[in-house]
Design a protein around this motif. Structure first.
Motif, PDB file in Angstrom:
ATOM      1  N   LYS A 128       0.758  -1.145  -0.078  1.00 55.04           N
ATOM      2  CA  LYS A 128       0.156  -0.061  -0.042  1.00 55.04           C
ATOM      3  C   LYS A 128       0.769   1.291   0.138  1.00 55.04           C
ATOM      4  CE  LYS A 128      -4.112  -1.995   2.316  1.00 55.04           C
ATOM      5  NZ  LYS A 128      -4.902  -2.135   3.515  1.00 55.04           N
ATOM      6  N   LYS A 129       2.123   1.127   0.602  1.00 55.39           N
ATOM      7  CA  LYS A 129       3.136   2.257   0.889  1.00 55.39           C
ATOM      8  C   LYS A 129       3.507   2.672  -0.630  1.00 55.39           C
ATOM      9  CE  LYS A 129       6.819   4.114   3.006  1.00 55.39           C
ATOM     10  NZ  LYS A 129       8.065   3.929   4.173  1.00 55.39           N
ATOM     11  N   ASP A 130       3.857   1.559  -1.295  1.00 50.88           N
ATOM     12  CA  ASP A 130       4.298   1.496  -2.549  1.00 50.88           C
ATOM     13  C   ASP A 130       3.486   2.109  -3.415  1.00 50.88           C
ATOM     14  OD1 ASP A 130       6.943   0.298  -1.623  1.00 50.88           O
ATOM     15  OD2 ASP A 130       6.263  -1.510  -2.107  1.00 50.88           O
ATOM     16  N   ILE A 131       2.308   1.583  -3.442  1.00 51.04           N
ATOM     17  CA  ILE A 131       1.133   2.366  -4.409  1.00 51.04           C
ATOM     18  C   ILE A 131       0.827   3.725  -4.228  1.00 51.04           C
ATOM     19  CG2 ILE A 131      -1.293   2.162  -4.876  1.00 51.04           C
ATOM     20  CD1 ILE A 131      -0.943  -0.932  -4.131  1.00 51.04           C
ATOM     21  N   ALA A 132       0.838   3.975  -2.940  1.00 54.76           N
ATOM     22  CA  ALA A 132       0.940   5.362  -2.535  1.00 54.76           C
ATOM     23  C   ALA A 132       2.035   6.116  -3.108  1.00 54.76           C
ATOM     24  CB  ALA A 132       0.472   5.759  -0.877  1.00 54.76           C
ATOM     25  N   MET A 133       2.999   5.918  -2.952  1.00 57.15           N
ATOM     26  CA  MET A 133       4.330   6.465  -3.522  1.00 57.15           C
ATOM     27  C   MET A 133       4.217   6.776  -4.900  1.00 57.15           C
ATOM     28  SD  MET A 133       7.239   4.665  -1.097  1.00 57.15           S
ATOM     29  CE  MET A 133       8.572   5.698  -1.778  1.00 57.15           C
ATOM     30  N   MET A 134       3.682   5.512  -5.575  1.00 54.58           N
ATOM     31  CA  MET A 134       3.578   5.747  -7.023  1.00 54.58           C
ATOM     32  C   MET A 134       2.606   6.819  -7.476  1.00 54.58           C
ATOM     33  SD  MET A 134       4.620   1.812  -8.076  1.00 54.58           S
ATOM     34  CE  MET A 134       3.340   1.105  -7.417  1.00 54.58           C
ATOM     35  N   VAL A 135       1.329   6.481  -6.852  1.00 53.12           N
ATOM     36  CA  VAL A 135       0.426   7.565  -7.086  1.00 53.12           C
ATOM     37  C   VAL A 135       0.833   8.871  -6.926  1.00 53.12           C
ATOM     38  CG1 VAL A 135      -1.888   8.314  -6.418  1.00 53.12           C
ATOM     39  CG2 VAL A 135      -1.267   5.933  -6.620  1.00 53.12           C
ATOM     40  N   VAL A 136       1.459   9.135  -6.084  1.00 53.13           N
ATOM     41  CA  VAL A 136       1.700  10.764  -5.911  1.00 53.13           C
ATOM     42  C   VAL A 136       2.901  11.022  -6.497  1.00 53.13           C
ATOM     43  CG1 VAL A 136       3.038  12.279  -4.008  1.00 53.13           C
ATOM     44  CG2 VAL A 136       1.263  10.725  -3.324  1.00 53.13           C
ATOM     45  N   GLY A 137       3.756  10.076  -6.742  1.00 52.40           N
ATOM     46  CA  GLY A 137       5.179  10.437  -7.948  1.00 52.40           C
ATOM     47  C   GLY A 137       4.430  10.417  -9.283  1.00 52.40           C
ATOM     48  N   SER A 138       3.294   9.770  -9.522  1.00 53.98           N
ATOM     49  CA  SER A 138       2.821  10.119 -10.889  1.00 53.98           C
ATOM     50  C   SER A 138       2.060  11.237 -10.957  1.00 53.98           C
ATOM     51  CB  SER A 138       1.608   8.636 -11.072  1.00 53.98           C
ATOM     52  OG  SER A 138       2.200   7.704 -10.967  1.00 53.98           O
ATOM     53  N   VAL A 139       1.253  11.813  -9.958  1.00 60.38           N
ATOM     54  CA  VAL A 139       0.898  13.192 -10.022  1.00 60.38           C
ATOM     55  C   VAL A 139       1.876  14.100 -10.191  1.00 60.38           C
ATOM     56  CG1 VAL A 139      -0.528  14.703  -8.561  1.00 60.38           C
ATOM     57  CG2 VAL A 139      -1.238  12.535  -8.550  1.00 60.38           C
ATOM     58  N   CYS A 140       3.009  14.166  -9.449  1.00 59.84           N
ATOM     59  CA  CYS A 140       4.132  15.057  -9.469  1.00 59.84           C
ATOM     60  C   CYS A 140       4.452  15.005 -11.094  1.00 59.84           C
ATOM     61  CB  CYS A 140       5.385  14.758  -8.703  1.00 59.84           C
ATOM     62  SG  CYS A 140       4.736  14.976  -6.719  1.00 59.84           S
ATOM     63  N   GLN A 182       8.807  13.381  -8.260  1.00 58.31           N
ATOM     64  CA  GLN A 182       8.358  12.271  -9.170  1.00 58.31           C
ATOM     65  C   GLN A 182       9.450  11.308  -9.170  1.00 58.31           C
ATOM     66  OE1 GLN A 182       8.404  14.708 -13.100  1.00 58.31           O
ATOM     67  NE2 GLN A 182       9.388  12.872 -13.862  1.00 58.31           N
ATOM     68  N   VAL A 183      10.932  11.633  -9.131  1.00 61.21           N
ATOM     69  CA  VAL A 183      11.746  10.837  -9.256  1.00 61.21           C
ATOM     70  C   VAL A 183      12.116  10.139  -8.076  1.00 61.21           C
ATOM     71  CG1 VAL A 183      14.408  10.692  -9.408  1.00 61.21           C
ATOM     72  CG2 VAL A 183      13.116  12.099 -11.135  1.00 61.21           C
ATOM     73  N   ILE A 184      12.214  10.869  -6.816  1.00 64.51           N
ATOM     74  CA  ILE A 184      12.376   9.976  -5.595  1.00 64.51           C
ATOM     75  C   ILE A 184      11.272   9.255  -5.208  1.00 64.51           C
ATOM     76  CG2 ILE A 184      11.434  11.816  -4.190  1.00 64.51           C
ATOM     77  CD1 ILE A 184      14.463   9.366  -3.395  1.00 64.51           C
ATOM     78  N   LEU A 185       9.963   9.562  -5.510  1.00 66.83           N
ATOM     79  CA  LEU A 185       9.009   8.437  -4.978  1.00 66.83           C
ATOM     80  C   LEU A 185       9.091   7.433  -5.828  1.00 66.83           C
ATOM     81  CD1 LEU A 185       6.225  11.294  -4.626  1.00 66.83           C
ATOM     82  CD2 LEU A 185       7.152  10.080  -2.739  1.00 66.83           C
ATOM     83  N   TRP A 186       9.104   7.554  -7.347  1.00 64.82           N
ATOM     84  CA  TRP A 186       9.143   6.217  -8.451  1.00 64.82           C
ATOM     85  C   TRP A 186      10.460   5.599  -7.776  1.00 64.82           C
ATOM     86  CZ3 TRP A 186       5.922   3.593 -10.938  1.00 64.82           C
ATOM     87  CH2 TRP A 186       4.771   3.808 -11.362  1.00 64.82           C
ATOM     88  N   SER A 187      11.543   6.199  -7.766  1.00 68.53           N
ATOM     89  CA  SER A 187      12.909   5.475  -7.508  1.00 68.53           C
ATOM     90  C   SER A 187      12.556   4.385  -6.292  1.00 68.53           C
ATOM     91  CB  SER A 187      13.964   6.361  -7.441  1.00 68.53           C
ATOM     92  OG  SER A 187      14.201   6.864  -8.564  1.00 68.53           O
ATOM     93  N   SER A 188      12.155   5.257  -5.187  1.00 67.07           N
ATOM     94  CA  SER A 188      12.203   4.516  -3.995  1.00 67.07           C
ATOM     95  C   SER A 188      11.084   3.321  -3.907  1.00 67.07           C
ATOM     96  CB  SER A 188      11.604   5.505  -2.916  1.00 67.07           C
ATOM     97  OG  SER A 188      12.564   6.690  -2.559  1.00 67.07           O
ATOM     98  N   ALA A 189      10.197   3.658  -4.653  1.00 63.27           N
ATOM     99  CA  ALA A 189       8.904   2.603  -4.715  1.00 63.27           C
ATOM    100  C   ALA A 189       9.606   1.266  -5.599  1.00 63.27           C
ATOM    101  CB  ALA A 189       7.738   3.083  -5.187  1.00 63.27           C
ATOM    102  N   ALA A 190      10.107   1.833  -6.755  1.00 67.08           N
ATOM    103  CA  ALA A 190      10.904   0.745  -7.369  1.00 67.08           C
ATOM    104  C   ALA A 190      11.934  -0.158  -6.478  1.00 67.08           C
ATOM    105  CB  ALA A 190      11.443   1.176  -8.766  1.00 67.08           C
ATOM    106  N   ALA A 191      12.685   0.534  -5.893  1.00 64.71           N
ATOM    107  CA  ALA A 191      13.766   0.009  -5.108  1.00 64.71           C
ATOM    108  C   ALA A 191      13.127  -1.062  -4.077  1.00 64.71           C
ATOM    109  CB  ALA A 191      14.682   1.031  -4.539  1.00 64.71           C
ATOM    110  N   ARG A 192      11.957  -0.557  -3.322  1.00 66.05           N
ATOM    111  CA  ARG A 192      11.279  -1.346  -2.275  1.00 66.05           C
ATOM    112  C   ARG A 192      10.872  -2.656  -3.112  1.00 66.05           C
ATOM    113  NH1 ARG A 192       9.013   0.694   2.292  1.00 66.05           N
ATOM    114  NH2 ARG A 192       7.160  -0.219   1.597  1.00 66.05           N
ATOM    115  N   GLN A 193      10.333  -2.361  -4.351  1.00 65.08           N
ATOM    116  CA  GLN A 193       9.761  -3.787  -4.927  1.00 65.08           C
ATOM    117  C   GLN A 193      10.801  -4.794  -5.413  1.00 65.08           C
ATOM    118  OE1 GLN A 193       6.026  -2.642  -7.426  1.00 65.08           O
ATOM    119  NE2 GLN A 193       6.751  -0.472  -6.635  1.00 65.08           N
ATOM    120  N   ILE A 194      11.668  -3.952  -6.089  1.00 65.45           N
ATOM    121  CA  ILE A 194      12.784  -4.717  -6.617  1.00 65.45           C
ATOM    122  C   ILE A 194      13.450  -5.464  -5.482  1.00 65.45           C
ATOM    123  CG2 ILE A 194      15.171  -4.869  -7.811  1.00 65.45           C
ATOM    124  CD1 ILE A 194      12.735  -4.611  -9.747  1.00 65.45           C
ATOM    125  N   ASP A 195      13.595  -5.165  -4.304  1.00 64.20           N
ATOM    126  CA  ASP A 195      14.406  -5.624  -3.136  1.00 64.20           C
ATOM    127  C   ASP A 195      13.511  -6.970  -2.780  1.00 64.20           C
ATOM    128  OD1 ASP A 195      16.338  -5.750  -1.044  1.00 64.20           O
ATOM    129  OD2 ASP A 195      14.516  -5.324   0.244  1.00 64.20           O
TER     130      ASP A 195
END
Length: 1310
Positions: A44-56, A148-161
């Motif tokens: 849910k946290k990743d989704i929230a980060m991606m949504v906010v990052g997408s808005v940015c 946009q960059v930090i939110l998507w990068s962080s969400a991706a790093a968490r998921q890839i991990d």
């Protein structure tokens, strides 16, 4: 000794199926997953980060089209001001109350079309207001870009991990049969390469894609709002674009899948070769391995070039459609301005630039589709593995756990074949019983199914028919982890892990104390040799236990099994690598621990199982006889045949010699002792002054009073990691692309033309605004028609140049990637063996480098070169035009370019640091996964899957933190660069208004310079977004060139060293001192002096770890002695050409390495200097007692042996290795326990063949079965790296020294 435990990462939806099971057929057809499936592990946290990052990202993208509204208003202001100046240039007109009047009349002045001309505009103030808008926009862009960059990068790093953890966990969860069908090299490549591709498809690239699509959508919205008719005309061609994108996606997915499979095959080859580098070097197979690797790279290159052609064709198609559309829209838009007045010039500019920005960003956004398609294709294999339910789940909590285990094991009509060889029955309707508390021995020829039975008991496999029961319970109903926890196993080829001795033993049972470890080593007769090591229990054993001798490895493995205190003990040739006395001591210890346990022992040395309660004889997967030693001898069956062959002519001979020795007089004893003492004194006087009572003990390995410490050279002390690394220059990278100079020239020309055209066609649109300031309407129409024709020409040029750029750079980039991978691979194979001993150069690290470095370097030289050249040309042409039009305004622009560059420099500096750290940490991750997967049977047998998962997850902490930090740096620097572009616009508009008002600069010139700013700023931003890839490429190139530039300490170049005809094979070791590079404190050879004449046989005997195998490695020039020298035909080995020397040597090792190809190809590998005919292969197989077995296989000599020969028994592997050595027809034959894995009957036949093969050849033999070396011309007894006595068998027995002790210790001579 407690190991630190780490909680396992919870896996969301671990037990849920991610895809419908009914879709299996469909899954087989698809080569990639749907894009949204990449994010199935998002929390849910990743989704929230991606949504906010997408808005940015969306708001960031919307900012540019919205500012076009400001640009349109600004243009209308400039046009109105130009009209005012044009009209007021007539001295008969004046401006009153913001309206123009004739001076001599009261009539208001009107233009053609009865439009009133307003006046009194404060152009300087208006431009200042617009400049503020751009300033505010710049600040917002900085914030949104970073977000946009930090939110998507962080969400991706968490998921890839998480995906890495889940994938590795699922791989370790698979049954052993799955590993028979999936190469370890491919699995490791997926963990590094494929998941990296997924990361590229899930991280900040998505935010950039959303940003581009936002510009695309908002650009069209601005167009519709400004002029819907004109926008509809431009949108009318969009179906052609959509169809092209759809076709491109399908083609890309297919081609990327083909390309990745080819690279995966190449990765598997590299993994196999680098993990067996000693065998490769011994047989001179470097060139063949390189060719095999290159063949798979060639396939990948073909698919990559095809991919480039398709992308180039589509991009060209897209651009020509867009420009034809613009030409049509411009013509129609001019009619709306001139003829109907529905649009103003500024609105027309707004619509054009809005749709233009939309089209450009659509094209740039499409470029990201390649990365997304690659990620989706890579994810298919990853998720298929994650979704697969293992047939035998080692993590399952299901199944019974018996309260009390007796240990009765029974096979009920069991039939079994390996998954990789379904047509070959290994076990055939087997029924037998193993009673609790008894020791049951399995005997029989190699390949009769003995080791397979062990694996069925461990439940590595399930029977195809029948069942295996423990205490009456089908083992399939028992909890798998519990079952394996009550089993201890010692294999013939034990796998140790690259850690300390203590840690290796503790793997047997978590939480053991140091006292328990010490006791286990004492029981396994390992304590003494461990305590003699400088680091004792903290000594690192090396990759696969490579720093230990075979006997030392086996004793550590026995200690590891004993510390488990198992209910069931499985001994598969547990003492085969031990010397006779060690075997006797360890065997006694094993006999003690048998008490109260069910023990199954497989042995070819029948002396070790004579006391077994039950002996079962096997043939062709069936139990053909059962009984005690005495009973089976009376039956004269399989056991009788083996026992007869094993003892025939050996025991009687030794017995006679022992009796003769006992009858010798005391005078003879005294003379013998005196003779030995004089020989030792002469031999050792030059090394050290020894006391008169010095009596070396060859059996225990004690050599008191003698020590030697060598001063290492500076080169040995210098660690590679401490060397100053200079970043690789781009010029050097391109040097390796020199053969493709024509492709580079054509691609660069195409890219340069593309970059130069961009500011030109942008100014063509600006010229539209200028035409509306012309009073003559016909002239306006004429100029607009000319602009439309120019746009059509630009479209055709773009079609040609896109093809030139994409195809050329795909070809050159593909060739470079192939060349660099091959070059790196060959550079690795050129290194001396000592280089591979370094943990920094483990197989996992090197294969990860090969997989990642070359592909990263391609980012700096492939299609991205075109994008960089495009940007540079764009900036250059824009600046030239700007200076030509007005130098003052251009100088203002140049003040901002350093700020844009500053963002890029800061980004490059920090990302270089992060990329290097990320690379190093991922290599450590690869090392853990490679070791776990390469030794999966040992990991599964010990139940250590969770430990390796914890270790793997520990290693992932640093890469995760690095990814987050990279996101912060990239987001800030990218946002800063975009903000500076907007600030530059603000300054240029503000100062431009001043120049127009104060210095009467034409407004069209201001717009031209503004256009150049827009295009150059966009180009510079685009180039900066490529900087992370460029930095990664430079870091990767630095690492790759470090290996390429390294000069090996032992050169294998064909031109280095001496060669001669009439090679005889005389060998002499002269006072050789040696320590392994990774263990400089441990003296292995301590003044070895020995010689063997051409055609003679020298046998080395002695305790495990005394330096026997090391002497063979010096012969092969895997290492050079630290002091002293090895002479071949009287020539120092350091002066001899290495390929020439190794071509004269044939070797059979104790643990032979086979390659993942056919039986015939493995035998042909014995001689890589020519094509070995099938007749020679068959003849060598017959000599090695292999032919009959091979002919019984369905595919005979074309049967695939599996990775490292995993589809064959140990005896079968050793016979293939013997055939491989014989087909070489060597002048020197090195036999390191060459028959240790053979059953008795096979050993007799093969030994006879080896005895024949030795005739006319110089031969060095290492053996613990002393019966195999009694006919040697010279037997040398070694202890602590020095020879303490030598001579023929009869002489040494008469002397009654160390050799006599070896023969008569009570350990049976087999």
């Amino acid at each position: 000794m407690k190991r630190k435990t780490i909680g396992l990462t919870p896996i969301p939806g671990e037990n849920a199926e991610l895809e419908n099971q009914d879709g299996d057929e469909k899954k087989k057809e698809n080569t990639s997953v749907r894009f949204y499936k990449l994010f199935q592990f998002a929390t849910k946290k990743d989704i929230a980060m991606m949504v906010v990052g997408s808005v940015c990202a969306f708001l960031h993208g919307a900012a540019s089209p919205l500012m076009l509204v400001v640009l349109g208003a600004l243009a209308d202001t400039f046009v109105a001001y130009a009209k005012e100046l044009y009209v007021l240039s007539d001295s008969n007109k004046e401006c009153r109350n913001n309206t123009i009047y004739w001076i001599n009349g009261s009539m208001v002045y009107e233009l053609d079309g009865n439009s009133t001309v307003h006046c009194g505009l404060n152009i300087e103030a208006d431009m200042g207001k617009y400049a503020v808008y751009y300033l505010v926009c710049g600040i917002l862009v900085q914030i949104l870009t970073y977000g946009q960059v930090i939110l998507w990068s962080s969400a991706a790093a968490r998921q890839i991990d998480l995906i890495r953890k889940v994938y590795f966990r699922k791989v370790l969860q698979m049954e052993i049969g799955w590993f028979d069908l999936n190469s370890v090299g491919v699995l490791n490549a997926r963990i590094s390469d494929d998941i990296n591709k997924m990361n590229n498809a899930m991280g900040d690239q998505v935010s950039l894609f959303i940003q581009k699509m936002s510009v695309f959508v908002c650009g069209f919205l601005v167009g519709f709002i400004g002029g819907w008719k004109l926008t509809l005309v431009m949108v009318a061609v969009s179906p052609l674009i959509v169809i092209g994108i759809g076709l491109l996606s399908v083609a890309m997915s297919m081609l990327i899948d083909k390309e990745m499979k080819a690279y995966a095959k190449a990765g598997a080859v590299a993994n196999e070769v680098l993990s067996t580098v000693r065998t490769i070097a011994a047989f001179g197979g470097e060139e063949k391995a390189s060719e095999r690797y290159d063949r798979n790279l060639a396939d990948a290159q073909t698919w990559g070039v095809t991919k480039g052609i398709i992308i180039g064709s589509f991009n060209g198609y897209l651009w020509i459609i867009i420009f034809l559309c613009y030409a049509l829209a411009l013509w129609y838009g001019a009619k709306l301005v001139i003829d109907t007045g529905e649009l103003s010039p500024g609105t027309l500019l707004q619509v054009f630039f809005g749709v233009l920005a939309a089209a450009i960003n659509l094209g740039e956004g499409i470029a990201y589709l390649e990365g997304f398609a690659t990620g989706c294709t890579a994810a298919k294999v990853i998720f298929d593995t994650i979704n697969r339910e293992p047939e035998i789940d080692c993590f399952s909590e299901e199944g019974h756990k018996l309260d009390k285990v007796k240990g009765d094991i029974e096979f009920h009509n069991v039939t079994f074949h390996y998954p990789s060889r379904p047509k070959v029955k290994i076990i055939n309707d087997l029924s037998m019983q193993v009673k609790s508390g008894e020791t049951t021995a399995f005997v029989g020829p190699s390949g009769s199914g003995k080791s397979t039975i062990i694996q069925l008991i461990q439940r590595f496999y399930d029977p195809n028919e029948g069942m295996v029961t423990l205490d009456g319970h089908d083992i399939r109903t028992l909890n798998i982890r519990w079952l394996r926890s009550i089993i201890g196993i010692v294999e013939q080829e034990p796998a140790l892990f690259a850690t300390t001795i203590a840690e290796n033993i503790s793997y047997g049972r978590p939480g053991v104390t140091m006292e328990e470890i010490i006791q286990a080593t004492k029981n396994a007769n390992a304590y003494n040799f461990i305590m003699e090591l400088p680091q004792k229990f903290d000594t690192l054993v090396g990759k696969g236990g490579g720093q230990m001798s075979g006997g030392q490895k086996q004793r550590i493995a026995i200690a590891r099994a004993l510390i488990r205190n198992p209910k069931i003990l499985l001994l598969d040739m547990a003492t085969s690598a031990l010397d006779n006395e060690s075997e006797a001591v360890v065997q006694e210890a094993l006999n003690k621990v048998h008490m109260g346990r069910t023990t199954i022992s497989i042995a070819h040395r029948l002396s070790t199982i004579k006391t077994a309660d039950v002996i079962i004889g096997f043939e062709h997967g069936q139990a053909v006889e059962r009984g005690t030693h005495t009973e089976l001898l009376e039956r004269t069956g399989v056991y009788y045949t083996m026992a007869t062959l094993q003892s025939k002519g050996t025991m009687s001979k030794v017995h006679d010699e022992v009796q003769l020795a006992h009858k010798e007089s005391s005078e003879m004893k005294t003379r013998s002792r005196s003779h030995r003492s004089r020989k030792r004194s002469v031999r050792l006087r030059s090394l050290s002054s020894l006391s008169n009572d010095f009596v070396p003990d060859a059996i225990s390995g004690n050599l008191e009073g003698f020590s030697y410490q060598e001063l290492t050279s500076e080169n040995d002390v210098l660690d590679d990691a401490d060397e100053v690394e200079k970043p690789a220059s781009v010029a050097r990278i391109f040097k390796y692309n020199r053969p493709e100079w024509l492709y580079l020239l054509v691609g660069s020309l195409g890219a340069a033309i593309n970059g130069g055209i961009t500011p030109i066609y942008s100014m063509l649109f600006i010229e539209i605004t200028g035409t509306f300031g012309i009073p003559d309407l016909n002239e306006q129409r004429h100029q607009i028609n000319n602009i439309c024709i120019c746009l059509c020409i630009v479209g055709v040029v773009m079609l040609i140049t896109q093809l030139m750029q994409r195809v050329s750079f795909s070809k050159s980039g593909g060739m470079l990637t192939r060349r660099l991978r091959k070059m790196g691979f060959e550079a690795m194979l050129r290194q001396e063996i000592g280089w591979f001993d370094d943990p920094k150069n483990s197989t996992g690290v090197l294969t990860t480098r090969l997989a990642n470095d070359a592909s990263m370097i391609q980012m700096a030289t492939g299609s991205q070169v075109g994008m960089v050249l495009d940007s540079i040309t764009n900036i250059g042409v824009s600046l030239i035009f700007s200076f030509y039009f007005t130098w003052k305004l251009t100088l203002v622009l140049l003040c901002f370019l350093p700020l844009i560059a500053l963002g890029g420099v800061l980004q490059a500096k920090f990302l270089t640091r992060f990329s290097k750290k990320d690379k190093e940490t991922m290599e450590e991750v690869g090392q853990v996964s490679c070791e776990a997967l390469a030794n999966i049977r040992t990991v599964a047998g010990l139940g250590n899957e969770r430990f390796f998962i914890e270790l793997f997850e520990q290693q992932l902490i640093l890469p995760f933190q690095t990814a987050i930090n990279k996101g912060h740096i990239f987001g800030f620097c990218y946002g800063f660069s975009e903000m500076v572009v907007q600030l530059a616009n603000a300054a240029v508009f503000g100062y431009g208004g001043y120049l127009v008002y104060r210095e009467h600069l034409q407004f069209i010139i201001v717009f031209r310079v503004i256009t150049c700013i827009l295009t150059s700023g966009t180009a510079m931003t685009r180039a900066i977004t490529l900087s992370p890839d460029y930095i990664k490429a430079k870091v990767a190139a630095t690492q790759l060139f470090k290996i390429v530039d390294r000069i090996p300490k032992i050169s294998i170049r064909p031109e280095d060293g001496e060669k001669w005809e009439n090679f005889n094979g005389g060998i002499e070791f002269q006072n050789c001192m040696f320590t392994y590079p990774t263990r400089p404190d441990t003296q292995v050879l301590n003044g070895l002096t020995a010689s063997v004449k051409p055609g003679q046989t020298l046998a080395f005997v002695g305790c495990s770890g005394c330096g026997k195998s090391t002497s063979i490695q010096l012969m092969e020039r895997f290492y050079d002695p630290d002091m002293g020298q090895v002479l071949i035909d009287g020539r120092p080995s350091q002066d001899i050409n290495v390929p020439f020397l190794r071509a004269q040597i044939g070797i059979v090792s104790q643990e032979p390495v086979l390659f993942d190809c056919s039986v015939a190809e493995n035998i042909q590998y014995g001689d890589n200097t020519r094509v070995v005919s099938m007749e020679e292969v068959v003849e060598a197989a017959k000599k090695a007692y292999l032919h009959d077995f091979v002919m019984a296989l369905p595919n005979t000599y074309e049967t695939q042996v599996g990775a490292l020969g995993s589809q064959l028994s140990r005896g079968e592997k050793q016979r293939i290795a013997i055939a491989r050595a014989l087909v070489r027809n060597p002048k020197i034959l090195l036999l390191d326990e060459a028959t240790s894995a053979l059953d008795t009957e096979s050993e007799k036949v093969v030994q006879s063949a080896l005895d024949k093969a030795r005739k006319g050849r110089t031969c060095i033999v290492i053996a613990h079965r002393l019966s195999t070396i009694q006919n040697a011309d010279l037997i040398a007894v070694m202890s602590k790296g020095v020879i303490i006595e030598q001579g023929p068998h009869e002489q040494l027995m008469a002397e009654r020294g160390a050799y006599y002790k070896l023969v008569t210790t009570g350990a049976p001579i087999s």
